[in-house]
Design an enzyme around this catalytic site. Sequence first.
Site, short mmCIF file in Angstrom:
data_model
loop_
_atom_site.label_atom_id
_atom_site.label_comp_id
_atom_site.label_asym_id
_atom_site.label_seq_id
_atom_site.Cartn_x
_atom_site.Cartn_y
_atom_site.Cartn_z
CB SER A 1 57.58 66.36 81.87
OG SER A 1 56.87 65.16 81.60
CD GLU B 1 38.33 67.97 85.55
OE1 GLU B 1 39.43 67.65 85.08
OE2 GLU B 1 37.31 68.18 84.85
N GLY C 1 55.60 64.78 75.60
CA GLY C 1 54.31 65.30 75.18
C GLY C 1 53.32 65.42 76.33
NE ARG D 1 44.57 69.93 90.02
CZ ARG D 1 45.28 69.25 89.12
NH1 ARG D 1 44.67 68.55 88.19
NH2 ARG D 1 46.59 69.27 89.14
CD GLU E 1 44.82 78.74 84.38
OE1 GLU E 1 45.39 79.84 84.33
OE2 GLU E 1 43.71 78.56 84.93
NE ARG F 1 46.26 74.68 90.73
CZ ARG F 1 46.67 74.22 91.90
NH1 ARG F 1 47.43 74.97 92.66
NH2 ARG F 1 46.32 73.03 92.32
CD GLN G 1 44.78 64.19 83.35
OE1 GLN G 1 45.75 64.24 84.09
NE2 GLN G 1 43.55 64.31 83.79
#
Length: 302
Positions: A70, A129, A75, A133, A96, A56, A78
Amino acid sequence: MAKATKKQALGRGLSALLKDPENDINSVEDKNADKLVGNIVELELDKIEINPFQPRTNFNDETLKELSTSIKEIGVIQPITVRKLEFDKYQLVSGERRLRASKLAGLKTVPAYIRIANDQESLTMALVENIQRQDLDPIEIALSYQRLMDEIKLTQEQLSDRVGKKRSTIANYLRLLKLDPIVQTGMRDGFISMGHGRALINVDDPQKQLEVYEKIVGEGLSVRDTEKLVRAINNPASATEKEVKGSNVLPGYIADELQGISEYFGAKIDVKVSGKGRGKLIIPFSSEEDFKRIKKLISSEE
């Protein structure tokens, strides 16, 4: 509540363990490595470097601010994933956006899973990974596929097995990298879709490709319209009359002025141009009142 407190305390305990030079963990065979694997550790943000393999490249400031807000409230839900570089130094594998948003929120630490991996394994983990997404744009995915193939020496078949995608799907993404850089940027910015890009690949002439791209953006052509337009350009003799009309790629002198004309009349002006340079302007109107408004504008120019 007690369970959450225990988990948080465990993370702090492991953080202290990782700061002990006498217990430096660099492989799964090292002492206390079993305590690390599979557990969440609180790591200091300034001990984590950004992953150079991150596919990205675009991070929306507004969504980062929303995530940061948020995180301030509830906190980091994930944990991020990092790999150990050396004593008390880590490199991001995934997460990231969460890392950036945590810094924006003013956090000093972030929950993380620690992996022990070499450069190639880290590259594979990060790219595979991130490819899974849903919010990567088509060009980011294509670049990730290409990088996996180049740096890990994978064939398209091997890559298909590694990422769980059909070989034809991977091939379609990789072909996007043959598009003109301006077209690629338009896809990354959301002006055109992957379907538009796949149609444009079939236009070999770079200048003509850009002309079609400008027509897609300027007139809001659908993927189907774009495919018809490309067919008409590549096979003018066999194109239907409707497709030939749809292949009306505007000359530069018209395209440069069209937006200004549309703004003047307060309507989207359509232009048809023949191969001999002759053409016509089509000014739409929505009502009798709108027609009189346009007539008045035309009359004022006489």
